[in-house]
Design a protein around this motif. Structure first.
Motif, PDB file in Angstrom:
ATOM      1  N   GLY A 130      20.659  55.733  62.464  1.00  0.00           N
ATOM      2  CA  GLY A 130      20.635  55.774  63.924  1.00  0.00           C
ATOM      3  C   GLY A 130      22.023  55.607  64.508  1.00  0.00           C
ATOM      4  O   GLY A 130      22.989  55.272  63.821  1.00  0.00           O
ATOM      5  N   ALA A 131      22.129  55.821  65.803  1.00  0.00           N
ATOM      6  CA  ALA A 131      23.426  55.763  66.487  1.00  0.00           C
ATOM      7  C   ALA A 131      24.045  54.374  66.408  1.00  0.00           C
ATOM      8  O   ALA A 131      25.253  54.237  66.194  1.00  0.00           O
ATOM      9  N   VAL A 137      29.011  50.846  61.524  1.00  0.00           N
ATOM     10  CA  VAL A 137      29.754  51.169  60.303  1.00  0.00           C
ATOM     11  C   VAL A 137      31.138  51.716  60.637  1.00  0.00           C
ATOM     12  O   VAL A 137      32.122  51.356  60.011  1.00  0.00           O
ATOM     13  N   ASP A 138      31.219  52.594  61.630  1.00  0.00           N
ATOM     14  CA  ASP A 138      32.498  53.209  61.995  1.00  0.00           C
ATOM     15  C   ASP A 138      32.674  53.177  63.519  1.00  0.00           C
ATOM     16  O   ASP A 138      32.357  54.148  64.206  1.00  0.00           O
ATOM     17  N   PRO A 139      33.170  52.060  64.061  1.00  0.00           N
ATOM     18  CA  PRO A 139      33.298  51.948  65.517  1.00  0.00           C
ATOM     19  C   PRO A 139      34.273  52.955  66.122  1.00  0.00           C
ATOM     20  O   PRO A 139      34.093  53.382  67.253  1.00  0.00           O
ATOM     21  N   ALA A 141      34.763  56.083  65.196  1.00  0.00           N
ATOM     22  CA  ALA A 141      34.075  57.361  65.347  1.00  0.00           C
ATOM     23  C   ALA A 141      33.125  57.316  66.536  1.00  0.00           C
ATOM     24  O   ALA A 141      32.993  58.296  67.284  1.00  0.00           O
ATOM     25  N   ALA A 142      32.460  56.175  66.736  1.00  0.00           N
ATOM     26  CA  ALA A 142      31.556  56.035  67.867  1.00  0.00           C
ATOM     27  C   ALA A 142      32.321  56.121  69.182  1.00  0.00           C
ATOM     28  O   ALA A 142      31.859  56.741  70.150  1.00  0.00           O
ATOM     29  N   LYS A 143      33.509  55.514  69.219  1.00  0.00           N
ATOM     30  CA  LYS A 143      34.322  55.565  70.430  1.00  0.00           C
ATOM     31  C   LYS A 143      34.794  56.997  70.696  1.00  0.00           C
ATOM     32  O   LYS A 143      34.764  57.459  71.838  1.00  0.00           O
ATOM     33  N   ARG A 144      35.202  57.707  69.641  1.00  0.00           N
ATOM     34  CA  ARG A 144      35.626  59.103  69.803  1.00  0.00           C
ATOM     35  C   ARG A 144      34.477  59.951  70.338  1.00  0.00           C
ATOM     36  O   ARG A 144      34.662  60.799  71.214  1.00  0.00           O
TER      37      ARG A 144
END
Length: 164
Positions: A130-131, A137-139, A141-144
């Motif tokens: 899920g999102a 796991v990869d903050p 990438a989430a911010k990008r």
């Protein structure tokens, strides 16, 4: 490779097996270096969290016995397996979705015999994170992804005032 050592000899590689030909001080240094490397590599290895560690985490977090935590974990995993086996997806919001996926039959290759073989169709379990799990796991990438979505979204238009 040492001078005078052939390719097949144990002294050719320069490993610890060749330490018998070195002076005693050099042997000690090599052994200490090897031990240090072993300790460093042990700390760098990523360990897999296993069932026992999950049971301990549940038991300590929720102040239940390890036996009860094991029963809870078994209940959760068996419920997920049973649902996916029937073909129903199991969605845990924020964590992910467990589902069954059908793989089509295909032609494979047997490298030993050098022949083509038929691989039958099969049903396999699949997990889609899920999102929130991906973001944990990869903050970065989430911010990008959030920045990209914000840039692609046009500014809201103001509604035109109604004429009376």
């Amino acid at each position: 490779m040492r001078r005078g050592a052939s390719f097949g000899s144990p002294h050719a590689s320069g490993r610890l097996g060749a330490a018998a030909t070195l002076p005693p001080l050099a042997v000690g240094i090599r052994l200490r270096c090897a031990e240090a490397l072993r300790l460093i590599s042990r700390h760098r290895k990523k360990s897999t969290v296993n069932r026992i560690e999950l049971v301990e985490k549940i038991a300590t977090t929720h102040t239940v016995s390890k036996a009860e935590a094991a029963r809870i974990l078994e209940t959760v995993t068996s419920a997920i397996v049973a649902a996916v086996k029937k073909g129903d997806p199991v969605q845990i919001v924020g964590f992910g979705t467990f589902k069954q996926v059908a793989r089509a039959a295909r032609t494979g290759f047997n490298p030993q015999a050098g022949t083509a073989i038929k691989i039958a169709a099969q049903k396999v379990p699949k997990f889609v994170p899920g999102a929130a799990f991906k973001a944990a796991v990869d903050p970065k990438a989430a911010k990008r992804k959030a920045d990209k979505a914000a840039a692609a979204k046009p500014a809201p238009k103001k509604a035109a005032a109604k004429k009376k």
